[in-house]
Design a protein around this motif. Structure first.
Motif, mmCIF file in Angstrom:
data_model
loop_
_atom_site.group_PDB
_atom_site.id
_atom_site.type_symbol
_atom_site.label_atom_id
_atom_site.label_comp_id
_atom_site.label_asym_id
_atom_site.label_seq_id
_atom_site.Cartn_x
_atom_site.Cartn_y
_atom_site.Cartn_z
ATOM 1 N N ALA A 31 27.131 -17.551 -34.543
ATOM 2 C CA ALA A 31 26.701 -17.938 -33.305
ATOM 3 C C ALA A 31 26.679 -19.644 -33.176
ATOM 4 C CB ALA A 31 25.164 -18.263 -33.578
ATOM 5 N N VAL A 32 26.488 -20.669 -33.755
ATOM 6 C CA VAL A 32 26.945 -21.647 -33.453
ATOM 7 C C VAL A 32 28.017 -22.811 -32.803
ATOM 8 C CG1 VAL A 32 26.851 -24.605 -34.651
ATOM 9 C CG2 VAL A 32 24.643 -22.864 -35.119
ATOM 10 N N ARG A 33 29.023 -21.531 -34.451
ATOM 11 C CA ARG A 33 30.314 -21.609 -34.107
ATOM 12 C C ARG A 33 31.077 -21.290 -32.755
ATOM 13 N NH1 ARG A 33 35.423 -19.377 -34.036
ATOM 14 N NH2 ARG A 33 34.679 -17.942 -34.576
ATOM 15 N N GLN A 34 30.670 -20.379 -32.170
ATOM 16 C CA GLN A 34 31.746 -19.569 -30.984
ATOM 17 C C GLN A 34 29.773 -20.607 -29.723
ATOM 18 O OE1 GLN A 34 30.342 -15.264 -30.251
ATOM 19 N NE2 GLN A 34 31.592 -15.009 -31.972
ATOM 20 N N TYR A 35 29.018 -20.953 -30.103
ATOM 21 C CA TYR A 35 28.844 -21.823 -28.841
ATOM 22 C C TYR A 35 29.238 -23.548 -28.902
ATOM 23 C CZ TYR A 35 26.107 -25.085 -25.646
ATOM 24 O OH TYR A 35 25.536 -25.910 -24.842
ATOM 25 N N CYS A 36 29.362 -23.291 -29.905
ATOM 26 C CA CYS A 36 30.654 -25.083 -30.208
ATOM 27 C C CYS A 36 32.084 -24.490 -29.328
ATOM 28 C CB CYS A 36 30.296 -25.776 -31.200
ATOM 29 S SG CYS A 36 29.042 -25.983 -31.568
ATOM 30 N N SER A 37 32.271 -23.831 -29.685
ATOM 31 C CA SER A 37 34.136 -23.527 -29.399
ATOM 32 C C SER A 37 34.105 -23.139 -28.352
ATOM 33 C CB SER A 37 34.080 -22.224 -29.989
ATOM 34 O OG SER A 37 34.513 -22.535 -31.514
ATOM 35 N N SER A 38 33.065 -22.326 -26.459
ATOM 36 C CA SER A 38 33.000 -22.601 -26.130
ATOM 37 C C SER A 38 32.511 -23.847 -24.945
ATOM 38 C CB SER A 38 31.898 -21.610 -25.412
ATOM 39 O OG SER A 38 30.341 -21.807 -25.436
ATOM 40 N N VAL A 39 31.579 -24.649 -25.568
ATOM 41 C CA VAL A 39 31.795 -26.161 -25.035
ATOM 42 C C VAL A 39 32.948 -26.757 -25.438
ATOM 43 C CG1 VAL A 39 30.684 -28.632 -25.433
ATOM 44 C CG2 VAL A 39 29.083 -26.680 -25.488
ATOM 45 N N VAL A 40 33.760 -26.669 -26.298
ATOM 46 C CA VAL A 40 35.159 -27.724 -26.621
ATOM 47 C C VAL A 40 35.925 -26.713 -24.977
ATOM 48 C CG1 VAL A 40 36.762 -27.769 -27.570
ATOM 49 C CG2 VAL A 40 34.880 -28.525 -28.268
ATOM 50 N N ALA A 41 35.600 -25.384 -25.069
ATOM 51 C CA ALA A 41 36.675 -24.694 -24.466
ATOM 52 C C ALA A 41 36.634 -25.331 -23.229
ATOM 53 C CB ALA A 41 37.274 -22.796 -24.631
ATOM 54 N N ALA A 42 35.594 -25.389 -22.550
ATOM 55 C CA ALA A 42 35.614 -26.145 -21.158
ATOM 56 C C ALA A 42 36.153 -27.642 -20.763
ATOM 57 C CB ALA A 42 33.655 -25.748 -20.658
ATOM 58 N N GLY A 43 36.713 -28.217 -21.889
ATOM 59 C CA GLY A 43 37.189 -29.584 -21.279
ATOM 60 C C GLY A 43 36.465 -30.270 -21.981
ATOM 61 N N ARG A 44 36.852 -31.442 -21.768
ATOM 62 C CA ARG A 44 36.345 -32.947 -22.259
ATOM 63 C C ARG A 44 35.356 -32.346 -20.958
ATOM 64 N NH1 ARG A 44 35.174 -37.686 -23.223
ATOM 65 N NH2 ARG A 44 34.114 -38.355 -25.462
ATOM 66 N N PRO A 45 33.976 -33.065 -20.234
ATOM 67 C CA PRO A 45 33.715 -33.825 -18.516
ATOM 68 C C PRO A 45 33.687 -35.222 -18.287
ATOM 69 C CG PRO A 45 32.057 -32.956 -20.136
ATOM 70 C CD PRO A 45 33.114 -32.752 -21.376
#
Length: 77
Positions: A31-45
């Motif tokens: 769950a932590v890996r998937q959440y962090c991956s989704s944050v990264v996939a959104a790109g650096r804001p």
């Protein structure tokens, strides 16, 4: 009144006192890996100076955690 648990205590409790046993540990890490991956996939804001949490710092933290978990899982090959 008991002091509230720290975040580390909460995660430790979930990882060790869960009836799912080792399966709970895998679920929590995934769950932590998937959440962090989704944050990264959104790109650096861009930075928002009025935000409570720095969006670039949130991204950088997600990247560091996702990278480490991917490495441990052998997904960075």
């Amino acid at each position: 009144m008991k002091a509230p648990k720290t975040n580390v205590q909460k995660i430790t409790h979930l990882m060790t006192m869960n009836p799912g046993g080792p399966l709970a540990q895998v679920m929590i890490l995934e769950a932590v890996r998937q959440y962090c991956s989704s944050v990264v996939a959104a790109g650096r804001p861009a930075d928002n100076p009025t935000g409570i949490i720095s969006a670039p710092a949130w991204y950088d933290t997600g990247l560091a955690i996702a990278s480490q978990l991917d490495h441990w899982a052998g997904l960075d090959l």
